[in-house]
Design an enzyme around this catalytic site. Structure first.
Site, PDB file in Angstrom:
ATOM      1  N   GLU A 158       0.745  -1.177   0.129  1.00 34.32           N
ATOM      2  CA  GLU A 158      -0.025   0.327   0.146  1.00 34.32           C
ATOM      3  C   GLU A 158       0.939   1.162  -0.138  1.00 34.32           C
ATOM      4  OE1 GLU A 158      -4.026  -1.340   1.784  1.00 34.32           O
ATOM      5  OE2 GLU A 158      -2.867  -0.510   3.133  1.00 34.32           O
ATOM      6  N   GLU A 234      -6.592  -7.742  -0.522  1.00 32.74           N
ATOM      7  CA  GLU A 234      -6.957  -7.600   0.943  1.00 32.74           C
ATOM      8  C   GLU A 234      -8.463  -7.384   0.984  1.00 32.74           C
ATOM      9  OE1 GLU A 234      -5.062  -5.172   3.701  1.00 32.74           O
ATOM     10  OE2 GLU A 234      -3.089  -5.818   3.160  1.00 32.74           O
TER      11      GLU A 234
END
Length: 584
Positions: A158, A234
């Site tokens: 991320e 995710e």
């Protein structure tokens, strides 16, 4: 050997379309003797892949160390995944977030001023390269094209939510390739245009992270990934908890519907978490978006498998959804059974201030140091100095990270907490022995405060004048379970200040138990020398999970380090977990 590639629209395994149905299972949050059980339960839910992060700071707690023993035996974990007929995704970072202390970055990296954090800075990159070569040497022989389970390796984590240093991100990708990783590489970012743009790399598959509005999230991802398979790396099916908050849950029907929408769109998925496990030891992280919030010990995450590895309603709902898109076996895991209950008395208290030298080593400083200047990975320390003023006074500290108990001549004065932005306290008199018991409650794992120092930061002032001449005791928490080796404690050891207690109990080997902490104050617990983690009456969590493989049939030892007040010196083992109240 099998070949795994990225096609125009699909992942391809030996040239045939392959949908990844993955579940997150972090080996470092699960006792090694439970790994095979959790992997098998993933297979029975219909998953074909296991995903795991790799925590750099756990493997390298000190410079020059790379530990792969016990719960850190990544090669063993990958072998078990392969032996179960499953595939694997490895996400080595170097930054992982994961609600893990410092996002997985070793604190020793940042002792030298000016070292970069997640950017193209030579000293940081040099350390990252050494780490990646160490960990990927373990992963390399387990790649799918060498007969192993590993299909994908992730670059950073991320990154678009943190920075936009494309040179840094490319350097990490090049290091991974240079370490002998031949399987496809991926990045992951939240489905926000700016994040996907900043966190992606040409030639590396972009994936995303989200838990709702799947159709729109996938459209945003497709805008940034015109070809290749779509994947939610995710799929957030629950959430984590902070001390002092509620226990987060996601409605089963809602989570299942979102998973259905994701699979109906043809996407691959990694369920985060499939099984969260536990932040054993002092490994839980924290968040700070203006208010510091430390993460609890449990990483139950309201996942399909609960903290003890038992299937939940979400497990069976997800299994039903997956069965619409893939073959699912008829066998299902057994239901949870109540854990054995018993009560034992805690005794033999050992008070820190009775013999501080047994707990660690003292050092002298002109001004209060940060914990990072003390021995490696100091999480708890006593700072003391002598005051010689008149009348009452006001003690002011630059910043407390994260909690400081203030004592004067051995008597408690109060607590300063970072969460409440507290840094000043009135002293009843400005003379005597001032002691501060300073605790690191977990390093921030997300955002700009990654890598920050812990302890007392900035000057210590009494009525505006600097306090000098400090002694600092770096407490070695590994010594706490061994405090009784030199003989029984002295009478009166249960007085004020940090106090260690112990009890002995019998157990059924390999049967998990739950330790009730609701009547205790704040502290840390060990069973047979293994650190279970932190407890705090603030909640929401009021039990600690004790894996059955830690237990022996006869004599087991429980050690409790109470930092506040132990209202009832009794240890209760209860039938199941107590993770706290839910949101209305």
């Amino acid at each position: 050997m099998p070949e795994f590639t990225i096609g125009e629209t699909d992942f391809l395994l030996d040239g045939e379309p392959f949908r990844i149905l993955s579940g997150a299972l972090h080996y470092f949050r699960v006792h090694p003797d439970h790994w095979a059980d959790r992997i098998e339960k993933a297979r029975l839910m219909g998953l074909n892949t296991i995903e795991t992060y790799v925590p750099w700071n756990a493997h390298s707690p000190r410079p020059g160390v790379f530990d792969t023993d016990g719960i850190l035996d990544l090669p063993r974990f990958l072998r078990l995944v392969g032996e179960a007929g499953m595939h694997a995704i490895v996400r080595p970072g170097p930054f992982i977030c994961a609600e893990w202390d410092n996002g997985g970055l070793p604190p020793w990296l940042f002792r030298e001023p000016g070292v970069g954090i997640r950017r193209h800075e030579p000293r940081f990159l040099d350390a990252v390269e050494k780490y990646l070569h160490q960990v990927l040497a373990l992963v390399r022989p387990h790649q799918v094209d060498q007969g192993g389970p590993v299909l994908l390796v992730q670059v950073e984590n991320e990154y678009g939510a943190y920075g936009d240093d494309r040179d840094y991100l490319q350097a990490v990708a090049d290091m991974i390739r240079g370490a002998g990783i031949d399987v496809p590489l991926v990045t992951v970012d939240q489905p926000v245009d700016a994040m996907l743009a900043a966190g992606g790399l040409d030639g590396v598959l972009r994936t995303s992270s989200f838990g709702s509005d799947s159709a729109n999230r996938l459209r945003t991802l497709r805008d940034h990934q015109p070809t290749g398979p779509l994947m939610c790396m995710e799929f957030w099916d629950g959430w984590f908890d902070h001390w002092g908050g509620i226990h987060h849950t996601t409605p089963v029907e809602q989570a299942a519907a979102e998973l259905d929408a994701l699979l109906a769109a043809g996407a691959s998925v990694n369920v985060y978490m499939f099984h969260g496990g536990t932040n054993f030891g002092l490994t839980s992280g924290a968040n700070d978006k203006g208010i510091y919030r430390p993460t609890v010990t449990s990483y139950d995450y309201d996942a399909p498998l609960d903290e003890a590895g038992n299937p939940t309603a979400k497990y069976f709902a997800f299994r039903d959804v997956i069965a619409r898109y893939a073959e699912v076996l008829a066998e299902v895991p057994g239901a949870a059974v109540p854990a054995p209950e018993q009560t034992v008395a805690l005794g033999e208290p050992v008070r820190l201030f009775e013999d501080p030298a047994a707990w660690g080593s003292w050092s002298r400083w002109e001004s209060p140091p940060v914990l990072d200047e003390l021995e490696t990975d100091t999480r708890l320390a006593v700072y003391r100095t002598e005051l010689s003023g008149d009348g009452p006074g006001v003690l002011t500290l630059g910043e407390v990270r994260d909690r400081a108990a203030v004592l004067l001549d051995g008597a408690p004065v109060g607590i300063l907490e970072r969460e409440h932005h507290e840094r000043a306290i009135a002293l009843p008199r400005a003379s005597g022995r001032l002691e501060l018991v300073v605790e690191d409650q977990g390093r921030v794992n997300y955002g700009a405060r990654i890598g920050e120092h812990k302890g007392l930061v900035g000057p210590a002032l009494l009525d505006g004048f600097p306090l000098t001449g400090w002694e600092v005791l770096a407490i070695d928490l590994d010594r706490v379970p061994r405090l009784w080796e030199s003989g029984p404690p002295d009478d009166g050891g249960s007085g004020v200040g940090p106090t260690a207690w112990r009890a002995h109990f019998s157990a059924e080997p390999d049967v998990d138990v739950f330790l009730d902490t609701s009547v205790w104050g704040k502290g840390i617990a060990w069973v047979n020398g293994f650190c279970l983690g932190r407890y705090w009456r603030r909640g929401p969590q009021h039990t600690l999970f004790v894996p059955g493989p830690l237990l022996r049939p006869a004599r087991n030892e429980l050690v409790v380090l109470e930092l506040d007040v132990l209202a009832d010196p009794t240890a209760r083992f209860v039938a199941g977990p107590s993770l706290g109240p839910l949101e209305d």
